[in-house]
Motif scaffolding. Structure first.
Motif, short mmCIF file in Angstrom:
data_model
loop_
_atom_site.label_atom_id
_atom_site.label_comp_id
_atom_site.label_asym_id
_atom_site.label_seq_id
_atom_site.Cartn_x
_atom_site.Cartn_y
_atom_site.Cartn_z
N SER A 8 0.83 -1.21 0.00
CA SER A 8 0.00 0.00 0.00
C SER A 8 0.86 1.25 0.00
O SER A 8 0.64 2.18 -0.80
N ASN A 9 1.85 1.30 0.88
CA ASN A 9 2.70 2.49 0.96
C ASN A 9 3.42 2.78 -0.35
O ASN A 9 3.48 3.92 -0.82
N LEU A 10 3.95 1.74 -0.97
CA LEU A 10 4.73 1.94 -2.18
C LEU A 10 3.87 2.15 -3.42
O LEU A 10 4.37 2.59 -4.46
N SER A 11 2.57 1.87 -3.31
CA SER A 11 1.68 2.14 -4.44
C SER A 11 1.52 3.63 -4.67
O SER A 11 0.97 4.06 -5.70
N THR A 12 2.00 4.42 -3.73
CA THR A 12 1.99 5.88 -3.88
C THR A 12 2.60 6.32 -5.20
O THR A 12 2.11 7.25 -5.86
N PHE A 13 3.65 5.63 -5.61
CA PHE A 13 4.38 6.04 -6.81
C PHE A 13 3.63 5.72 -8.10
O PHE A 13 4.03 6.16 -9.18
#
Length: 328
Positions: free
Chosen positions: A294-299
């Motif tokens: 979830s956190n890395l889907s920011t990009f």
């Protein structure tokens, strides 16, 4: 993954890194070494190269896990830990060069590392920031090759501003998110002037900004989101960024209206932080691999528009700012 320079350390670190307060455990519910290893390796596999831990996380088990994983990897992984919260009672006069030196040496032993890339004073009492001998202690540790850089983790903007008066403070870790915006008023520009790296913690307001909580959400008895809402155990600002839970839900409901097709608001909350160029990195925690994903889907998301940024800030200004802006 994108990378930014961590102030005067010149470390090139991942914009979204990882904090290990709940890696392998969840705020006191027991520690799972296998889970910790999986989470840390998953983060590194995705490009994370900066890990934040502390000697008090799971009574040192977090530090051990970080050291174990880092030594198994071929990549350069920067390790930051913290010291000082073991002091009991946690008062300024109990902060001594001897005590802090001992804590650093114990962290080195637990991690198994030859040198700590970054050691941070762990939210010390405000009076500590007025004691030069404490900051000079870390110059001796640097000369001895035990640490590379000194940082501080703070509760209040005023503490951050005082800390960066010391030349050897390379980084400041501070709470900053959609519901805690005061650091950007003055501190960010002062830190930038002095080339001090900014590490953002509690970016999701203890999970509130994921948009997944409601009035019916149950938190375990040993979860700080249950027992520390009014600061019973430690600084109130560490839990839900110090705001009333129901008020927070109201703000999040308005955020959901800005992104009606997105069930998980966490990537948007992280995007908002990264829209501030002064920020070096964010250290969201993770207690399962879905959190890392979830956190890395920011990009993968399109950038926030100026209109979206303005509306997010308006929610803070109307609902949250009058209640908490002056407190931290």
């Amino acid at each position: 993954m994108n990378y930014r320079t961590l102030g005067k350390t010149n470390f090139n670190i991942s914009e979204i890194s990882i904090g290990t307060w709940q890696v392998g455990g969840k705020w006191g519910s027991g520690f799972d070494n296998n889970l910790a290893d999986r989470l840390l390796n998953s983060a590194i596999d995705a490009g994370v190269n900066f890990i934040d831990t502390a000697d008090v996380y799971e009574a040192g088990l977090s530090e051990k896990a970080v050291g174990r994983v880092v030594k198994q990897r071929s990549e350069q992984i920067f390790v930051a830990t913290k010291c000082g919260r073991q002091i009991n009672p946690h008062v300024s006069e109990n902060y001594t060069p001897a005590a802090l030196t001992k804590y650093v040496e114990e962290s080195l032993n637990r991690t198994g590392l030859e040198r700590l890339d970054l050691i941070q004073l762990h939210c010390p009492p405000t009076d500590v920031y007025y004691r030069p001998e404490i900051f000079e202690t870390f110059e001796r540790l640097k000369e001895q090759g035990k640490i590379a850089h000194l940082g501080v983790s703070v509760e209040k903007v005023e503490e951050a501003l005082k800390a960066i008066e010391f030349e050897n403070v390379s980084t400041v870790q501070i709470i900053f998110n959609v519901l805690r915006q005061r650091p950007s008023d003055l501190f960010f520009q002062e830190a930038q002037k002095k080339n001090v790296g900014i590490i953002v913690r509690v970016p999701l307001a203890s999970g509130l900004l994921t948009g997944k909580f409601s009035n019916q959400t149950h938190f375990d008895a040993n979860d700080h989101r249950n027992f520390n809402r009014k600061g019973e155990a430690f600084d109130k600002g560490e839990t839900f960024s110090g705001i009333d839970y129901n008020l927070g839900l109201q703000a999040v409901d308005e955020l959901k209206q800005l992104f009606p097709s997105e069930e998980n608001l966490a990537p948007r909350a992280l995007q908002w932080i990264l829209a501030h160029p002064e920020v070096s990195c964010i250290i969201p925690g993770a207690s399962n691999e879905a959190h890392i994903t979830s956190n890395l889907s920011t990009f993968k998301l399109p950038d926030l528009t100026q209109d979206q940024l303005d509306k997010i800030n308006d929610i803070y200004g109307r609902l949250i700012k009058p209640e908490v802006h002056h407190l931290w």
